[in-house]
Design a protein around this motif. Sequence first.
Motif, mmCIF file in Angstrom:
data_model
loop_
_atom_site.group_PDB
_atom_site.id
_atom_site.type_symbol
_atom_site.label_atom_id
_atom_site.label_comp_id
_atom_site.label_asym_id
_atom_site.label_seq_id
_atom_site.Cartn_x
_atom_site.Cartn_y
_atom_site.Cartn_z
ATOM 1 N N ASN A 354 0.751 -1.214 -0.031
ATOM 2 C CA ASN A 354 0.072 -0.094 0.015
ATOM 3 C C ASN A 354 0.940 1.290 -0.011
ATOM 4 O OD1 ASN A 354 -2.520 1.205 -0.001
ATOM 5 N ND2 ASN A 354 -2.565 1.510 2.343
ATOM 6 N N ALA A 355 1.965 1.352 -0.938
ATOM 7 C CA ALA A 355 2.880 2.354 -0.870
ATOM 8 C C ALA A 355 2.347 3.623 -1.425
ATOM 9 C CB ALA A 355 4.056 1.949 -1.523
ATOM 10 N N GLY A 356 1.543 3.601 -2.307
ATOM 11 C CA GLY A 356 0.655 4.923 -2.584
ATOM 12 C C GLY A 356 1.348 5.610 -4.048
ATOM 13 N N GLN A 357 2.933 5.288 -4.145
ATOM 14 C CA GLN A 357 3.383 5.631 -5.420
ATOM 15 C C GLN A 357 4.364 4.700 -5.768
ATOM 16 O OE1 GLN A 357 4.694 10.141 -4.966
ATOM 17 N NE2 GLN A 357 3.959 9.733 -2.938
ATOM 18 N N ILE A 358 4.620 4.907 -7.097
ATOM 19 C CA ILE A 358 5.559 3.768 -7.658
ATOM 20 C C ILE A 358 6.341 4.666 -8.705
ATOM 21 C CG2 ILE A 358 4.075 3.011 -9.575
ATOM 22 C CD1 ILE A 358 5.359 0.131 -9.093
ATOM 23 N N LYS A 359 7.651 4.195 -9.030
ATOM 24 C CA LYS A 359 8.586 4.836 -9.895
ATOM 25 C C LYS A 359 9.374 4.001 -10.609
ATOM 26 C CE LYS A 359 12.644 8.057 -10.003
ATOM 27 N NZ LYS A 359 13.763 8.574 -9.154
ATOM 28 N N VAL A 360 9.154 3.539 -11.823
ATOM 29 C CA VAL A 360 9.975 2.588 -12.477
ATOM 30 C C VAL A 360 10.284 2.792 -13.898
ATOM 31 C CG1 VAL A 360 8.367 0.734 -11.355
ATOM 32 C CG2 VAL A 360 7.617 1.579 -13.208
ATOM 33 N N GLY A 361 10.414 4.104 -14.257
ATOM 34 C CA GLY A 361 10.731 4.523 -15.624
ATOM 35 C C GLY A 361 9.942 5.201 -16.483
ATOM 36 N N SER A 362 9.923 5.047 -17.700
ATOM 37 C CA SER A 362 8.906 5.757 -18.678
ATOM 38 C C SER A 362 8.072 4.614 -19.222
ATOM 39 C CB SER A 362 9.996 6.148 -20.012
ATOM 40 O OG SER A 362 9.281 7.044 -20.747
ATOM 41 N N VAL A 363 7.186 5.106 -19.945
ATOM 42 C CA VAL A 363 6.378 4.352 -20.919
ATOM 43 C C VAL A 363 6.991 3.915 -22.093
ATOM 44 C CG1 VAL A 363 4.263 4.944 -19.886
ATOM 45 C CG2 VAL A 363 5.256 6.623 -21.358
ATOM 46 N N HIS A 364 8.005 3.209 -22.115
ATOM 47 C CA HIS A 364 9.038 2.849 -23.066
ATOM 48 C C HIS A 364 9.807 1.985 -22.615
ATOM 49 C CE1 HIS A 364 11.204 3.122 -26.756
ATOM 50 N NE2 HIS A 364 10.376 4.284 -27.265
ATOM 51 N N ARG A 365 10.154 0.628 -23.287
ATOM 52 C CA ARG A 365 11.033 -0.310 -22.872
ATOM 53 C C ARG A 365 10.207 -1.485 -22.053
ATOM 54 N NH1 ARG A 365 17.185 1.140 -22.623
ATOM 55 N NH2 ARG A 365 17.144 -0.698 -21.267
ATOM 56 N N SER A 366 10.336 -2.680 -22.489
ATOM 57 C CA SER A 366 9.534 -3.620 -22.288
ATOM 58 C C SER A 366 9.773 -3.706 -20.577
ATOM 59 C CB SER A 366 9.640 -4.943 -22.750
ATOM 60 O OG SER A 366 10.956 -5.325 -22.777
ATOM 61 N N GLU A 367 11.011 -3.583 -20.182
ATOM 62 C CA GLU A 367 11.241 -4.070 -18.630
ATOM 63 C C GLU A 367 10.459 -2.991 -17.768
ATOM 64 O OE1 GLU A 367 14.215 -0.890 -19.565
ATOM 65 O OE2 GLU A 367 13.464 -2.581 -20.685
ATOM 66 N N ARG A 368 10.212 -1.788 -18.259
ATOM 67 C CA ARG A 368 9.342 -0.917 -17.644
ATOM 68 C C ARG A 368 7.823 -1.319 -17.876
ATOM 69 N NH1 ARG A 368 13.710 0.972 -14.980
ATOM 70 N NH2 ARG A 368 15.405 0.564 -16.325
ATOM 71 N N LEU A 369 7.504 -1.472 -19.067
ATOM 72 C CA LEU A 369 6.118 -1.629 -19.220
ATOM 73 C C LEU A 369 5.703 -2.958 -18.678
ATOM 74 C CD1 LEU A 369 6.053 -0.697 -23.018
ATOM 75 C CD2 LEU A 369 5.262 0.496 -21.152
ATOM 76 N N ALA A 370 6.563 -3.835 -18.321
ATOM 77 C CA ALA A 370 6.034 -5.241 -17.741
ATOM 78 C C ALA A 370 5.458 -4.735 -16.374
ATOM 79 C CB ALA A 370 7.367 -5.987 -17.385
#
Length: 391
Positions: A354-370
């Motif tokens: 229940n962290a509230g926020q996430i930071k995983v990169g851009s809407v580009h590249r499959s390791e981010r989109l996963a």
Amino acid sequence: MAPKVTSVRAWECLDSRGHPTIGCEVALEPGASATALVPTGASTGQYEVADLRDGGDRYAGLGVRSAVAMIEREIAGRIVGWPADEVDELLDGPSNVTLGVSTAVAKAAAAAAGVPLWAHLAGDGPVSLPCPMVNIFSGGRHAEGGGTIQDYLAVPTGATSFAEAMEHVWRVRRRAAELVAAEHGTLWSRLVADEGGLALPGGDDERPLAMLAQAIAETGLPVGIAIDVAATQVPDPDALVDTLARWCATYPIVSVEDPLGDSDWDGWTKVTARLSPRQVIGDDLFATDADRVRTGAQHGAANAVLVKPNQVGTLSGAHQALTAARAVDYRTVVSARSGDTEDDAIADLAVGWNAGQIKVGSVHRSERLAKYNRLLRLEALDGIRYAVWPG
């Protein structure tokens, strides 16, 4: 009784930069098993747990065969036969050795219980889909040759669902790419940095910020800006503080991460007060360490914590840091790393904790989109509520 570990296997695989990292598979009785792939960071602070690398000529010294051997010879002998819920207590050593085991055990335990990872982590606690902080422009260690600032991110402050949040940031990135193409040519709009963000030539730190603000304004969407300074990697971070204050007065900035180095508690106290009421995130400052979070709270340093499991080496250690942040009313942002993999477990962590926020990169590249696709699925099919900004 939690199921016991029956086997541990590991291998050398590749992260999103093509550098070696660890793959790990853990089996539990009576037959559940799971795999985990370990992320790696480029912008690392002095307080996080280090990886184990081979040195020598293979992969320019970045090989991890020694880490694989440590898992299969030392860690396996230590944890085989132990209940899954006690494994993290037995783990110590380099982060890439311990995190793969910790994550694979948690995934296998969830499989053994017949529940998704997020549900296994949440227990009886509340869950939510996190508000995403999405990389649009990169510099620093994520886009060598660009400016000093590491990341400029879009935050969908007005979205009321995760699907809407992703559409908002997608439209902003699309418009930003069009502006880059108009100013620097199509090639620059198609080149991407480590986390899938755009990058600009010339080393001007304010130009990406201004261009992102323009893209947001031209879409007309309720989107704010987050900046990751990564000041530990900056030669003179103190000189940036006045600039950051000016930017915050000029642009729709809602969050600033690591505006100072990772040992300057007094400086952090002052900059947090100066940038308030904006979110001020400590990354290298806290290194996902619960004790450092509590020290920060005593100083009034930052008001949010970035939670990166590989900084501390186990999921339980990361959860302890998140719990410590919540106890002092700091916001929490679960984060991937710049050298990541197609493993989407970090999405379940953000939901289950229940962290509230996430930071995983851009809407580009499959390791981010996963990761984003995992969250979209959880909203569409499981009906998990969206946290909305400010998380």
